[in-house]
Design a protein around this motif. Structure first.
Motif, PDB file in Angstrom:
ATOM      1  N   PRO A   1      15.719  -2.870  29.914  1.00  0.00           N
ATOM      2  CA  PRO A   1      17.111  -2.878  30.388  1.00  0.00           C
ATOM      3  C   PRO A   1      17.440  -1.703  31.292  1.00  0.00           C
TER       4      PRO A   1
ATOM      5  N   TYR B   1      21.133  -6.903  33.229  1.00  0.00           N
ATOM      6  CA  TYR B   1      19.955  -7.340  32.478  1.00  0.00           C
ATOM      7  C   TYR B   1      20.093  -8.808  32.070  1.00  0.00           C
TER       8      TYR B   1
ATOM      9  N   ARG C   1      18.396 -12.510  33.636  1.00  0.00           N
ATOM     10  CA  ARG C   1      17.356 -11.970  34.509  1.00  0.00           C
ATOM     11  C   ARG C   1      16.326 -13.029  34.906  1.00  0.00           C
TER      12      ARG C   1
END
Length: 319
Positions: A124, A134, A137
């Protein structure tokens, strides 16, 4: 049967040795150099590292790294046949248009001797401290790959997606050949991504039985996606099969590019002498061919170099 290619991994090698390693690798007949990627080392680790049993990183704040795309251009300038690929570049914290320009530049400057190994990224911190969420993703990286491929194909293009949106643009010159994309990762989602959009799959450290199972799974997925007949490479770092017989087993499992780790290259009178070649990814399959080439070079130079080859290079080849 496809000829197995041999790749040198230069992870954690001193930066001032990298150009000489590349020159030596080309002279010794290696096919590729794998380029690792890390943006920075964060002191506090919030999630487990996915490629070690204990979840701890195998490197620390002093481990040497260099941007892999800059390195590919640098090593390409001192070689003529050796190929380079990122292994793998973590896309999630980066921008796809900037990457498209960089990747296209490397492909052009190396005369298409570059392959783009891609992954998402596991930490992260790398996302958030680079200004990228994050969350989501995986979907974002799927879209990034689509954008990069679109731009690298050349011509005026536009894209309107969930994460990236731009009107007509063009980057010139486009590479004269398609840049191959090698998808990394061991999860089912990563394997599906590789089978669906990749030109190959690249592993982290795995045992041979795990590699065989993974290769079979990817091939099944490729068939599901209608891509069974499309050329596809399997790049692997195997931690339990060494020597000629071990590499025959890897070939039977479907591995086409095992990695070899170079610890040191010593230069004596301009002749590269491999001091130590170690696994994962044994080099003894090609030891005879490499040894013949080195012996010929050593005889041409003669004297101390030939003696050093007998004492250092030959034992290193057969470790």
């Amino acid at each position: 049967m496809t000829r197995m290619q041999y790749t040198i991994s230069i992870a954690f090698s001193p930066l001032d040795q990298l150009t000489e390693i590349a020159r030596a690798a080309e002279e010794l007949g290696f096919d590729n150099i794998a380029l690792p990627d890390s943006i920075f080392y964060f002191e506090k680790q919030s999630v487990d590292y996915p490629y070690t049993a204990d979840g701890k990183r195998m490197f620390d704040e002093n481990s040497p790294w260099v941007d892999p795309l800059i390195l590919a251009g640098t090593l390409g300038a001192v070689t003529s046949k050796l190929r380079f690929y990122t292994n793998v570049m973590k896309l999630g914290s980066r921008n796809p248009l900037l990457l498209a320009r960089q990747v296209g530049s490397v492909a052009n400057l190396t005369n298409n001797r570059f392959g783009f190994g891609v992954g998402i990224g596991w930490a992260p911190e790398e996302f958030e401290w680079c200004g990228v969420p994050y969350a989501k993703r995986g979907k974002r990286v799927d879209e990034m790959i689509e954008v990069i491929k679109l731009v690298l194909a050349g011509g005026m293009v536009e894209f309107h997606g969930e994460f990236y949106d731009f009107d007509r643009l063009q980057m010139s010159p486009a590479p004269s050949e398609p840049v191959p994309f090698y998808v990394g990762g061991h999860t089912e989602v990563a394997l599906k991504r590789a089978a669906r959009i990749g030109d190959g799959w690249t592993s982290a450290m795995m045992k041979c039985t795990e590699l065989a199972d993974t290769v079979a799974r990817i091939n099944a997925l490729r068939a599901e996606y209608g891509r069974a007949d499309v050329p596809f490479e399997f790049q692997a770092v195997c931690i339990d099969k060494f020597g000629v017989d071990g590499h025959r087993e890897l070939a039977e499992a479907g591995v086409e590019r095992p990695d070899v780790v170079v610890l040191e290259v010593d230069l004596d009178e301009g002749l590269p002498v491999v001091v130590a070649l170690v696994q994962p990814g044994a080099v003894v399959d090609v030891a005879a061919e490499v040894e013949i080439g080195l012996r010929a070079q050593a005889r041409e130079v003669g004297g101390d170099v030939a003696a050093a080859f007998e004492d250092q290079a030959v034992p290193g080849l057969h470790r």
